[in-house]
Design a protein around this motif. Structure first.
Motif, PDB file in Angstrom:
ATOM      1  N   GLU A 298       5.787   9.359  60.166  1.00 47.09           N
ATOM      2  CA  GLU A 298       4.948  10.957  60.289  1.00 47.09           C
ATOM      3  C   GLU A 298       5.270  11.633  60.751  1.00 47.09           C
ATOM      4  O   GLU A 298       6.746  11.559  61.269  1.00 47.09           O
ATOM      5  CB  GLU A 298       3.456  10.607  61.149  1.00 47.09           C
ATOM      6  N   TRP A 299       4.722  13.238  60.000  1.00 40.36           N
ATOM      7  CA  TRP A 299       4.773  14.504  60.765  1.00 40.36           C
ATOM      8  C   TRP A 299       4.058  14.316  62.136  1.00 40.36           C
ATOM      9  O   TRP A 299       3.163  14.576  61.850  1.00 40.36           O
ATOM     10  CB  TRP A 299       5.020  15.587  59.695  1.00 40.36           C
ATOM     11  N   PHE A 300       5.645  15.009  63.096  1.00 41.67           N
ATOM     12  CA  PHE A 300       4.027  14.993  64.461  1.00 41.67           C
ATOM     13  C   PHE A 300       4.320  16.787  65.022  1.00 41.67           C
ATOM     14  O   PHE A 300       6.296  17.464  64.897  1.00 41.67           O
ATOM     15  CB  PHE A 300       5.149  14.909  65.382  1.00 41.67           C
ATOM     16  N   PRO A 301       4.017  17.648  65.171  1.00 39.95           N
ATOM     17  CA  PRO A 301       4.271  18.674  66.076  1.00 39.95           C
ATOM     18  C   PRO A 301       4.909  18.073  66.710  1.00 39.95           C
ATOM     19  O   PRO A 301       5.527  18.105  67.898  1.00 39.95           O
ATOM     20  CB  PRO A 301       2.905  19.435  65.908  1.00 39.95           C
ATOM     21  N   VAL A 302       5.808  19.579  66.745  1.00 42.43           N
ATOM     22  CA  VAL A 302       7.006  19.935  68.289  1.00 42.43           C
ATOM     23  C   VAL A 302       6.826  19.198  69.409  1.00 42.43           C
ATOM     24  O   VAL A 302       7.279  18.633  70.202  1.00 42.43           O
ATOM     25  CB  VAL A 302       8.126  20.445  67.563  1.00 42.43           C
ATOM     26  N   ASN A 303       5.406  20.240  69.693  1.00 38.75           N
ATOM     27  CA  ASN A 303       4.780  20.092  70.761  1.00 38.75           C
ATOM     28  C   ASN A 303       3.955  19.509  70.933  1.00 38.75           C
ATOM     29  O   ASN A 303       2.915  19.211  71.854  1.00 38.75           O
ATOM     30  CB  ASN A 303       4.436  21.520  71.236  1.00 38.75           C
ATOM     31  N   LYS A 304       3.788  18.554  70.329  1.00 40.57           N
ATOM     32  CA  LYS A 304       3.189  17.588  70.293  1.00 40.57           C
ATOM     33  C   LYS A 304       4.047  15.471  70.587  1.00 40.57           C
ATOM     34  O   LYS A 304       2.931  14.865  69.095  1.00 40.57           O
ATOM     35  CB  LYS A 304       2.040  16.840  69.582  1.00 40.57           C
ATOM     36  N   ILE A 305       4.993  15.955  70.303  1.00 42.11           N
ATOM     37  CA  ILE A 305       5.349  14.577  70.601  1.00 42.11           C
ATOM     38  C   ILE A 305       5.503  13.330  71.176  1.00 42.11           C
ATOM     39  O   ILE A 305       4.775  13.348  72.242  1.00 42.11           O
ATOM     40  CB  ILE A 305       7.589  14.614  70.492  1.00 42.11           C
ATOM     41  N   PRO A 306       4.612  12.180  70.820  1.00 46.09           N
ATOM     42  CA  PRO A 306       4.483  10.745  71.402  1.00 46.09           C
ATOM     43  C   PRO A 306       5.565  10.310  72.242  1.00 46.09           C
ATOM     44  O   PRO A 306       6.694  11.064  72.230  1.00 46.09           O
ATOM     45  CB  PRO A 306       4.125  10.010  70.055  1.00 46.09           C
ATOM     46  N   ASP A 307       5.150   9.869  72.976  1.00 47.90           N
ATOM     47  CA  ASP A 307       6.006   8.610  73.394  1.00 47.90           C
ATOM     48  C   ASP A 307       7.255   8.031  72.952  1.00 47.90           C
ATOM     49  O   ASP A 307       7.255   7.313  71.772  1.00 47.90           O
ATOM     50  CB  ASP A 307       5.959   7.597  75.183  1.00 47.90           C
ATOM     51  N   MET A 308       8.604   8.696  73.580  1.00 52.02           N
ATOM     52  CA  MET A 308       9.594   8.092  72.770  1.00 52.02           C
ATOM     53  C   MET A 308      10.356   6.999  73.174  1.00 52.02           C
ATOM     54  O   MET A 308      10.693   6.660  73.865  1.00 52.02           O
ATOM     55  CB  MET A 308      10.868   9.202  72.192  1.00 52.02           C
ATOM     56  N   ALA A 309      11.493   6.186  71.838  1.00 50.16           N
ATOM     57  CA  ALA A 309      11.879   5.155  72.436  1.00 50.16           C
ATOM     58  C   ALA A 309      13.332   5.755  72.743  1.00 50.16           C
ATOM     59  O   ALA A 309      13.741   6.533  72.463  1.00 50.16           O
ATOM     60  CB  ALA A 309      12.152   3.556  71.149  1.00 50.16           C
TER      61      ALA A 309
ATOM     62  N   GLY B  80       5.225  26.354  56.968  1.00 47.55           N
ATOM     63  CA  GLY B  80       4.040  27.871  56.425  1.00 47.55           C
ATOM     64  C   GLY B  80       2.830  28.310  57.332  1.00 47.55           C
ATOM     65  O   GLY B  80       2.512  29.608  57.179  1.00 47.55           O
ATOM     66  N   GLY B  81       3.055  27.106  58.121  1.00 44.61           N
ATOM     67  CA  GLY B  81       2.272  28.240  59.086  1.00 44.61           C
ATOM     68  C   GLY B  81       2.594  27.997  60.084  1.00 44.61           C
ATOM     69  O   GLY B  81       3.629  28.311  60.491  1.00 44.61           O
ATOM     70  N   SER B  82       1.534  27.824  61.873  1.00 45.94           N
ATOM     71  CA  SER B  82       2.084  27.827  62.803  1.00 45.94           C
ATOM     72  C   SER B  82       3.152  26.804  63.637  1.00 45.94           C
ATOM     73  O   SER B  82       3.277  27.085  64.409  1.00 45.94           O
ATOM     74  CB  SER B  82       1.588  28.747  64.263  1.00 45.94           C
ATOM     75  N   GLU B  83       3.089  25.382  62.915  1.00 49.77           N
ATOM     76  CA  GLU B  83       3.196  24.552  63.397  1.00 49.77           C
ATOM     77  C   GLU B  83       5.004  23.761  63.249  1.00 49.77           C
ATOM     78  O   GLU B  83       5.061  23.488  61.703  1.00 49.77           O
ATOM     79  CB  GLU B  83       2.783  23.581  64.063  1.00 49.77           C
ATOM     80  N   LEU B  84       6.095  23.440  63.962  1.00 52.94           N
ATOM     81  CA  LEU B  84       6.879  22.995  63.453  1.00 52.94           C
ATOM     82  C   LEU B  84       7.018  21.642  64.172  1.00 52.94           C
ATOM     83  O   LEU B  84       6.680  20.728  64.513  1.00 52.94           O
ATOM     84  CB  LEU B  84       8.614  23.580  64.449  1.00 52.94           C
ATOM     85  N   LYS B  85       7.040  20.502  62.487  1.00 52.20           N
ATOM     86  CA  LYS B  85       7.007  19.452  62.974  1.00 52.20           C
ATOM     87  C   LYS B  85       8.771  18.648  63.081  1.00 52.20           C
ATOM     88  O   LYS B  85       9.430  19.219  62.124  1.00 52.20           O
ATOM     89  CB  LYS B  85       6.156  18.755  61.716  1.00 52.20           C
ATOM     90  N   ILE B  86       8.648  17.568  63.766  1.00 51.99           N
ATOM     91  CA  ILE B  86       9.889  16.051  63.304  1.00 51.99           C
ATOM     92  C   ILE B  86       8.533  15.009  63.039  1.00 51.99           C
ATOM     93  O   ILE B  86       8.440  14.330  63.319  1.00 51.99           O
ATOM     94  CB  ILE B  86      10.035  16.019  64.999  1.00 51.99           C
ATOM     95  N   LEU B  87      10.144  14.525  62.014  1.00 50.27           N
ATOM     96  CA  LEU B  87       9.419  13.261  61.356  1.00 50.27           C
ATOM     97  C   LEU B  87      10.251  12.130  62.322  1.00 50.27           C
ATOM     98  O   LEU B  87      11.136  12.108  62.506  1.00 50.27           O
ATOM     99  CB  LEU B  87       9.868  12.606  59.679  1.00 50.27           C
ATOM    100  N   LEU B  88       8.867  11.458  62.368  1.00 47.91           N
ATOM    101  CA  LEU B  88       8.559  10.102  63.578  1.00 47.91           C
ATOM    102  C   LEU B  88       8.747   8.969  62.888  1.00 47.91           C
ATOM    103  O   LEU B  88       7.818   8.853  61.328  1.00 47.91           O
ATOM    104  CB  LEU B  88       8.658  10.161  64.310  1.00 47.91           C
ATOM    105  N   ILE B  89       9.536   8.043  62.942  1.00 49.11           N
ATOM    106  CA  ILE B  89       8.670   6.094  62.105  1.00 49.11           C
ATOM    107  C   ILE B  89       8.512   5.503  63.404  1.00 49.11           C
ATOM    108  O   ILE B  89       8.631   5.809  65.044  1.00 49.11           O
ATOM    109  CB  ILE B  89      10.499   6.144  61.967  1.00 49.11           C
TER     110      ILE B  89
END
Length: 237
Positions: free
Chosen positions: A117-128, A22-31
């Motif tokens: 964890e849930w990460f904001p779409v614009n703050k995704i860490p380095d990915m495998a 409901g806020g201003s951030e869309l998030k993505i679930l990462l493991i």
């Protein structure tokens, strides 16, 4: 037993789960991966497809095993098959995406992951692997699809205000603000929203609550009147 003349690649599934609170951030679930390769790196939930299961079944199983999230609607996104995408060998991955309301799906690492964890779409860490490419395509697909199909309602509570709906569209499409009157006029004109009452126990004037009318949407879809939805949902950017 039949012997194949050519080597057979392995098949995996990866799932991009979008969450919204409901806020201003869309998030993505990462493991956080608990094993090699890329142990300790962040990745999308996913894994190898068993011989006796469908791709979608594998996607839902892996999602639950790694994050505890289950019973989601998933939609196929794209197939990734670059020969060197996985250091374990020739691995083809079928990617899926899904939409959830964050309040209904907290991230809890399960048996196959160290953390979830849930990460904001614009703050995704380095990915495998090539998961950054998968995420980029999923974000673009969501932004395109939400403009002609009402999939965004999966991200909202069952009952919501027009203000909450507008905030969602602005977040997904990454725009500052739509014209409030124009947004409301166009979305209500479709007939796919059903008024269910007003907010309760709020300090301000209670806003009208709505819910998605799936029957009205299916009627539009059955009539193949996609132009009505496109005119309503394809907002000027």
């Amino acid at each position: 037993m039949y012997t194949y003349e050519y080597p057979r690649p392995s098949v995996t599934v990866d799932i991009v789960v979008f969450g919204y609170d409901g806020g201003s951030e869309l998030k993505i679930l990462l493991i956080e991966r608990g094993g090699e390769p890329y142990k300790g790196h962040w990745a999308l939930p996913g894994g190898f497809v068993d011989m006796d299961e469908t791709l979608e079944t594998a996607a839902l199983r892996e999602l639950e095993e790694e994050t505890g999230v289950k019973d989601l609607y998933v939609e196929q996104l794209y197939t990734y098959g670059t020969p060197d995408r996985d250091p374990r060998g020739r691995v083809i991955s079928v990617a899926y995406f899904s939409l959830v309301n964050l309040q209904d799906h907290p991230a809890v690492a399960s048996s196959d992951a160290t953390r979830a964890e849930w990460f904001p779409v614009n703050k995704i860490p380095d990915m495998a692997f090539d998961h950054d490419e998968i995420i980029k395509m999923a974000v673009n697909r969501l932004a395109a699809k939400v403009r002609y199909q009402p999939i965004g309602f999966e991200l909202l509570p069952e009952e919501f205000t027009l203000g909450q709906l507008q905030q969602l569209y602005e977040t997904v499409l990454n725009v500052e603000a739509f014209n409030k009157r124009n947004f409301r006029t166009r979305i209500l004109r479709t007939g796919i929203l059903e008024e269910v009452g007003r907010q309760k126990n709020v300090a301000h004037r209670p806003a009208v609550l709505y819910r998605f009318n799936e029957a009205a949407y299916k009627q539009l879809a059955d009539q193949r009147d996609g132009a009505v939805l496109r005119r309503a949902l394809d907002f000027e950017i």
